[in-house]
Design an enzyme around this catalytic site. Structure first.
Site: not given
Ligand SMILES: [Mg+2]
Length: 147
Positions: A8, A10
């Site tokens: 992922d 962020d």
């Molecule tokens: Mg995230």
């Protein structure tokens, strides 16, 4: 066979919260629609070195798997640029997947800080970044090296 690792962006490699704080905003200010925000995020501590190690490790096949704000199409472009700005652009070429349905991806590991966008339904193992088991990149790398 290589183990497929999804990462992922962020909250795992890009520090969204830090930029929000530096701008004096809260997550409730619809910060994710600020122009250019996603291109300017600082890396999370240890993320660049760790991802580079994973990219170089023949045991793993690495992809970035992120959900970009639907109402901010510019963010989709900035995520693509962030990846090539922070890593060797040849090594990460065509390795970015933007999706709100992460559970549809086939693979062994998903490193994600939130359960949202299908992360908690991922059919491989969800490595919950920021949890007590995986508080930081050091703990994630120790775990993956033993896998
Ligand atoms: Mg995230």
């Amino acid at each position: 066979m290589k183990q497929i690792v999804y990462i992922d962006m962020d909250g795992v490699i890009a520090d969204f919260d830090r930029s929000i704080r530096e701008l004096g905003l809260s997550e409730y200010d619809s910060a994710d629609i600020i122009p250019g925000l996603f291109a300017s995020l600082h890396p999370i501590e240890g993320a660049i070195e760790s991802v580079n190690q994973l990219l170089a490790d023949p045991k793993f096949e690495v992809y970035f798997l992120s959900a970009a704000p639907w109402d901010n199409p510019e963010a989709w472009m900035h995520k693509r640029l962030w990846i090539s700005n922070h890593f060797n652009s040849k090594k990460v070429r065509k390795r970015l997947i933007l999706s709100h349905q992460k559970q549809l991806m086939i693979g062994d590991y998903l490193i994600d800080d939130r359960a949202k966008n299908g992360a908690s339904e991922f059919l491989g193992q969800w490595i919950h970044f920021g949890s007590t088991s995986f508080p930081d990149w050091g703990s994630v790398m120790t775990y993956l090296k033993q896998s």
